[in-house]
Design an enzyme around this catalytic site. Structure first.
Site, PDB file in Angstrom:
ATOM      1  N   PHE A   1       7.840   3.737  16.500  1.00  0.00           N
ATOM      2  CA  PHE A   1       6.933   3.877  15.093  1.00  0.00           C
ATOM      3  C   PHE A   1       8.041   3.710  13.890  1.00  0.00           C
ATOM      4  O   PHE A   1       7.539   3.835  13.035  1.00  0.00           O
ATOM      5  CB  PHE A   1       6.397   5.397  14.949  1.00  0.00           C
ATOM      6  CG  PHE A   1       5.083   5.786  15.979  1.00  0.00           C
ATOM      7  CD1 PHE A   1       4.065   5.295  15.654  1.00  0.00           C
ATOM      8  CD2 PHE A   1       5.398   6.659  17.229  1.00  0.00           C
ATOM      9  CE1 PHE A   1       3.029   5.460  16.521  1.00  0.00           C
ATOM     10  CE2 PHE A   1       4.504   7.033  17.925  1.00  0.00           C
ATOM     11  CZ  PHE A   1       3.043   6.370  17.569  1.00  0.00           C
TER      12      PHE A   1
ATOM     13  N   TYR B   1       6.230  -6.173   3.833  1.00  0.00           N
ATOM     14  CA  TYR B   1       5.908  -5.156   4.791  1.00  0.00           C
ATOM     15  C   TYR B   1       5.311  -6.023   5.717  1.00  0.00           C
ATOM     16  O   TYR B   1       5.512  -5.860   7.153  1.00  0.00           O
ATOM     17  CB  TYR B   1       5.512  -4.133   4.418  1.00  0.00           C
ATOM     18  CG  TYR B   1       4.597  -3.084   5.394  1.00  0.00           C
ATOM     19  CD1 TYR B   1       5.232  -2.486   6.208  1.00  0.00           C
ATOM     20  CD2 TYR B   1       3.282  -3.271   5.480  1.00  0.00           C
ATOM     21  CE1 TYR B   1       4.712  -1.481   7.371  1.00  0.00           C
ATOM     22  CE2 TYR B   1       2.714  -2.503   6.764  1.00  0.00           C
ATOM     23  CZ  TYR B   1       3.415  -1.680   7.592  1.00  0.00           C
ATOM     24  OH  TYR B   1       2.886  -1.038   8.505  1.00  0.00           O
TER      25      TYR B   1
ATOM     26  N   SER C   1       0.157  -3.802  12.781  1.00  0.00           N
ATOM     27  CA  SER C   1      -0.767  -3.523  11.549  1.00  0.00           C
ATOM     28  C   SER C   1      -1.995  -4.691  11.574  1.00  0.00           C
ATOM     29  O   SER C   1      -1.623  -5.665  11.687  1.00  0.00           O
ATOM     30  CB  SER C   1      -0.138  -3.253  10.374  1.00  0.00           C
ATOM     31  OG  SER C   1      -1.083  -3.300   9.344  1.00  0.00           O
TER      32      SER C   1
ATOM     33  N   LEU D   1       9.612   1.667   7.697  1.00  0.00           N
ATOM     34  CA  LEU D   1       9.221   1.860   6.329  1.00  0.00           C
ATOM     35  C   LEU D   1       7.833   1.099   6.383  1.00  0.00           C
ATOM     36  O   LEU D   1       7.687  -0.087   6.995  1.00  0.00           O
ATOM     37  CB  LEU D   1      10.232   1.019   5.355  1.00  0.00           C
ATOM     38  CG  LEU D   1      11.566   1.656   5.462  1.00  0.00           C
ATOM     39  CD1 LEU D   1      12.399   0.987   4.413  1.00  0.00           C
ATOM     40  CD2 LEU D   1      11.582   3.024   5.396  1.00  0.00           C
TER      41      LEU D   1
ATOM     42  N   LYS E   1       6.088  -7.041  10.176  1.00  0.00           N
ATOM     43  CA  LYS E   1       5.480  -6.594  11.277  1.00  0.00           C
ATOM     44  C   LYS E   1       5.151  -7.984  12.307  1.00  0.00           C
ATOM     45  O   LYS E   1       5.261  -7.989  13.331  1.00  0.00           O
ATOM     46  CB  LYS E   1       4.080  -6.017  10.848  1.00  0.00           C
ATOM     47  CG  LYS E   1       4.184  -4.555  10.503  1.00  0.00           C
ATOM     48  CD  LYS E   1       4.651  -3.484  11.329  1.00  0.00           C
ATOM     49  CE  LYS E   1       5.039  -2.234  10.616  1.00  0.00           C
ATOM     50  NZ  LYS E   1       5.663  -1.302  11.682  1.00  0.00           N
TER      51      LYS E   1
HETATM   52  P1  NAD Z   1       5.760   7.546   8.637  1.00  0.00           P
HETATM   53  O1  NAD Z   1       6.464   7.257   7.469  1.00  0.00           O
HETATM   54  O2  NAD Z   1       4.908   9.059   8.550  1.00  0.00           O
HETATM   55  O3  NAD Z   1       6.563   7.758   9.886  1.00  0.00           O
HETATM   56  C1  NAD Z   1       7.815   6.914  10.117  1.00  0.00           C
HETATM   57  C2  NAD Z   1       8.839   7.642  10.824  1.00  0.00           C
HETATM   58  O4  NAD Z   1       9.976   6.807  11.042  1.00  0.00           O
HETATM   59  C3  NAD Z   1       9.285   8.714   9.734  1.00  0.00           C
HETATM   60  O5  NAD Z   1       9.439   9.954  10.117  1.00  0.00           O
HETATM   61  C4  NAD Z   1      10.854   8.151   9.107  1.00  0.00           C
HETATM   62  O6  NAD Z   1      11.418   9.250   8.888  1.00  0.00           O
HETATM   63  C5  NAD Z   1      11.096   7.394  10.403  1.00  0.00           C
HETATM   64  N1  NAD Z   1      12.027   6.172  10.272  1.00  0.00           N
HETATM   65  C6  NAD Z   1      11.919   5.374   9.144  1.00  0.00           C
HETATM   66  N2  NAD Z   1      12.893   4.447   9.412  1.00  0.00           N
HETATM   67  C7  NAD Z   1      13.619   4.792  10.364  1.00  0.00           C
HETATM   68  C8  NAD Z   1      14.969   4.290  11.027  1.00  0.00           C
HETATM   69  N3  NAD Z   1      15.683   3.251  10.561  1.00  0.00           N
HETATM   70  N4  NAD Z   1      15.574   5.114  12.209  1.00  0.00           N
HETATM   71  C9  NAD Z   1      14.907   6.175  12.530  1.00  0.00           C
HETATM   72  N5  NAD Z   1      13.714   6.832  11.969  1.00  0.00           N
HETATM   73  C10 NAD Z   1      13.150   6.008  11.079  1.00  0.00           C
HETATM   74  O7  NAD Z   1       4.560   6.466   8.778  1.00  0.00           O
HETATM   75  P2  NAD Z   1       3.431   6.372   9.842  1.00  0.00           P
HETATM   76  O8  NAD Z   1       2.375   6.173   9.056  1.00  0.00           O
HETATM   77  O9  NAD Z   1       3.466   7.495  10.873  1.00  0.00           O
HETATM   78  O10 NAD Z   1       3.676   4.837  10.520  1.00  0.00           O
HETATM   79  C11 NAD Z   1       4.391   4.826  11.841  1.00  0.00           C
HETATM   80  C12 NAD Z   1       4.361   3.300  12.018  1.00  0.00           C
HETATM   81  O11 NAD Z   1       3.021   2.874  12.159  1.00  0.00           O
HETATM   82  C13 NAD Z   1       5.171   2.572  11.160  1.00  0.00           C
HETATM   83  O12 NAD Z   1       6.086   1.835  11.713  1.00  0.00           O
HETATM   84  C14 NAD Z   1       4.223   1.725  10.285  1.00  0.00           C
HETATM   85  O13 NAD Z   1       4.465   0.795   9.631  1.00  0.00           O
HETATM   86  C15 NAD Z   1       2.987   1.516  11.436  1.00  0.00           C
HETATM   87  N6  NAD Z   1       1.682   1.609  10.665  1.00  0.00           N
HETATM   88  C16 NAD Z   1       1.298   2.503   9.891  1.00  0.00           C
HETATM   89  C17 NAD Z   1      -0.093   2.516   9.316  1.00  0.00           C
HETATM   90  C18 NAD Z   1      -0.593   3.565   8.219  1.00  0.00           C
HETATM   91  O14 NAD Z   1      -1.526   3.151   7.630  1.00  0.00           O
HETATM   92  N7  NAD Z   1      -0.089   4.770   8.532  1.00  0.00           N
HETATM   93  C19 NAD Z   1      -0.733   1.511   9.602  1.00  0.00           C
HETATM   94  C20 NAD Z   1      -0.485   0.409  10.407  1.00  0.00           C
HETATM   95  C21 NAD Z   1       0.887   0.442  10.830  1.00  0.00           C
HETATM   96  C1  WQD Z   2      -8.180   1.407   1.259  1.00  0.00           C
HETATM   97  C2  WQD Z   2      -9.252   1.118   0.146  1.00  0.00           C
HETATM   98  C3  WQD Z   2      -8.337   0.174  -1.632  1.00  0.00           C
HETATM   99  C4  WQD Z   2      -6.123   4.013  -3.041  1.00  0.00           C
HETATM  100  C5  WQD Z   2      -2.817  -0.060   3.816  1.00  0.00           C
HETATM  101  C6  WQD Z   2      -1.758  -1.159   4.059  1.00  0.00           C
HETATM  102  C7  WQD Z   2      -1.886  -1.489   5.612  1.00  0.00           C
HETATM  103  C8  WQD Z   2      -1.943  -0.441   6.594  1.00  0.00           C
HETATM  104  C9  WQD Z   2      -2.971   0.755   6.036  1.00  0.00           C
HETATM  105  C10 WQD Z   2       0.148  -0.229   7.213  1.00  0.00           C
HETATM  106  C11 WQD Z   2      -8.702  -0.451  -0.464  1.00  0.00           C
HETATM  107  C12 WQD Z   2      -9.070   1.406  -2.171  1.00  0.00           C
HETATM  108  C13 WQD Z   2      -6.975   2.895  -2.392  1.00  0.00           C
HETATM  109  C14 WQD Z   2      -6.590   4.296  -4.210  1.00  0.00           C
HETATM  110  C15 WQD Z   2      -8.700   2.939  -4.023  1.00  0.00           C
HETATM  111  N1  WQD Z   2      -0.732   0.017   6.368  1.00  0.00           N
HETATM  112  N2  WQD Z   2      -8.171   2.583  -2.746  1.00  0.00           N
HETATM  113  N3  WQD Z   2      -7.832   3.850  -4.697  1.00  0.00           N
HETATM  114  O1  WQD Z   2      -4.536  -1.200   1.485  1.00  0.00           O
HETATM  115  O2  WQD Z   2      -6.525  -1.194   3.239  1.00  0.00           O
HETATM  116  O3  WQD Z   2      -3.935  -0.477   3.991  1.00  0.00           O
HETATM  117  O4  WQD Z   2      -2.765   0.920   4.647  1.00  0.00           O
HETATM  118  O5  WQD Z   2       0.333  -1.403   8.084  1.00  0.00           O
HETATM  119  O6  WQD Z   2      -1.047  -2.504   5.616  1.00  0.00           O
HETATM  120  O7  WQD Z   2      -2.015  -2.163   3.215  1.00  0.00           O
HETATM  121  O8  WQD Z   2      -5.283   1.088   2.726  1.00  0.00           O
HETATM  122  O9  WQD Z   2      -5.540   3.359   1.975  1.00  0.00           O
HETATM  123  O10 WQD Z   2      -4.498   1.928   0.304  1.00  0.00           O
HETATM  124  O11 WQD Z   2      -6.736   1.415   0.558  1.00  0.00           O
HETATM  125  O12 WQD Z   2      -9.519   2.799  -4.548  1.00  0.00           O
HETATM  126  O13 WQD Z   2      -5.987   5.101  -4.730  1.00  0.00           O
HETATM  127  O14 WQD Z   2      -9.135   2.085  -0.793  1.00  0.00           O
HETATM  128  O15 WQD Z   2      -8.477  -0.819  -2.849  1.00  0.00           O
HETATM  129  O16 WQD Z   2     -10.272  -0.690  -0.681  1.00  0.00           O
HETATM  130  P1  WQD Z   2      -5.402  -0.440   2.864  1.00  0.00           P
HETATM  131  P2  WQD Z   2      -5.638   2.014   1.519  1.00  0.00           P
END
Ligand code: NAD
Ligand code: WQD
Length: 340
Positions: free
Chosen positions: A80, A149, A124, A83, A153
């Protein structure tokens, strides 16, 4: 299994660690605490009845990884760490490629030397970019992600696909999450964004708890039923179970396999506001602002592949996501609070 969870103290990682421990797996967390706090470990321990092993460190630290694999007898890695702020990645591309691409590469090199070849990657839905049709299926060619970002990925997906092709001993799952939201049903763990939340559900939760005055709805003129953006929201506990299903399936299957982790249903911004308002019992003030750059109108996941191959599907609804987020936010208005 004994599982190394990088980024295991973060939002999705912490929920996955609790789900892993509930199923009897042993968990070793590696996290540099860049975007998480130590107090999540106390919550994980109290919910699980035992503590995960926690190593504070960076996935880019090759020496640390070598000693970790030499001492921890890891069977599988769920990665996980990285950034994730889309906007920040535009202003800090080097930090994003370094953490997300170099970090993964360093980890894979250490695994290769240690002979650990089971790997679950947090990808993602952003790798699809804009597609001509919905729902988004794994068979679609990947598109043009809208940010560094997203490109980081996609690069890692390509790297992992090449690796599995070159060496059939690797067992890899590429998990494309849609929109993870929600919190542990106990209210003791949840999402704790630092600063102004980038994402919809945490922003609404902070409005509901009084930390912010009003939600900006980014655009109400999209070609969707109510004009606001439509996304596939997935409860973080369902997502956690999806990782365990992927880990178990992957253990028995070499190669690199891509899976969408989503619910298969789209919800608009106004539907999310409505569900949250029901959950917290108050109106959520909101106003319309222009569309956010890079946002797509509407997309959601095709879920057949994960259903058939991982024997996994989501169980929790948008109402569950809203209720559980509210339980966490209302009992922890300032998120995790570390003792000084
Ligand atoms: P998060 O930021 O809460 O968790 C990521 C963790 O990784 C954090 O605890 C951070 O301290 C740690 N970290 C960052 N860089 C590091 C490094 N170089 N070495 C060790 N630890 C490190 O994020 P999350 O929402 O839990 O997301 C987890 C993963 O899922 C990420 O890779 C993110 O890109 C991916 N992802 C998240 C979402 C989302 O919407 N939350 C959607 C799609 C993909
Ligand atoms: C959801 C909807 C916004 C905030 C992001 C990343 C994606 C993935 C998941 C990591 C959209 C609207 C949002 C606000 C709003 N992350 N919105 N007001 O953009 O679908 O996805 O998180 O991989 O890569 O891009 O998620 O929650 O930001 O937005 O109206 O203050 O809510 O326009 O339609 P998004 P989100």
């Amino acid at each position: 299994m004994r599982v190394l969870v990088t980024g295991g103290s973060g939002y999705i990682g912490s929920h996955t660690c609790v789900a892993l421990m509930a199923q009897g797996h042993e968990v070793v967390i590696l996290d540099n605490l860049h975007n998480s706090k130590r107090s999540v470990l106390r919550a994980m321990t109290s919910l699980s009845g035992r503590a995960p092993i926690f190593i504070e460190g960076d996935v880019r630290d090759a020496g640390l990884l070598t000693s970790l694999f030499a001492t921890q007898s890891v069977d599988s890695v769920i990665h996980f760490a990285g950034l994730k702020a889309v906007g920040e990645s535009v202003s800090q591309p080097l930090a994003y490629y370094d953490n997300n691409v170099t970090g993964t590469l360093t980890l894979l090199q250490a695994m290769q030397v240690a002979g650990v070849r089971q790997f679950i990657f947090s990808s993602s839905a952003t790798v699809y970019g804009d597609q001509p049709q919905v729902p988004y299926a794994e068979s679609f060619p990947t598109g043009q992600p809208a940010s560094p970002y997203g490109r980081s990925k996609l690069m890692v997906e390509q790297l992992l696909t090449d690796l599995a092709q070159a060496d059939p001993r690797w067992h890899i799952a590429l998990l494309r999450y849609f929109n993870p939201v929600g919190a542990h049903p106990s209210g003791e763990m949840g999402e704790d964004p630092q600063g102004i939340p980038n994402n919809l559900m945490p922003y609404i939760a902070q409005v509901a708890v009084g930390r912010r005055p009003s939600l900006a709805v980014f655009g109400d003129d999209y070609p969707t039923p109510d004009g606001t953006g439509v996304r596939d929201y997935i409860h973080v506990m369902d997502l956690a179970e999806g990782h365990i299903a992927a880990m178990q399936t992957t253990a028995a299957r070499p190669g690199a396999h891509v899976y969408n982790l989503g619910s298969g249903e789209g919800h608009s911004v106004l539907e999310v506001i409505h569900a949250f308002s029901q959950a917290c019992g108050k109106a959520i003030p909101w106003h319309v602002e222009p569309r956010r750059a890079g946002d797509l109108p509407a997309y959601w996941a095709a879920t057949d592949k994960a259903r058939h191959e991982l024997h996994w599907h989501t169980r929790l609804t948008l109402n569950d996501m809203a209720h559980d987020t509210w339980r966490w936010q209302s009992s922890h208005p300032q998120g995790y609070e570390d003792a000084p």
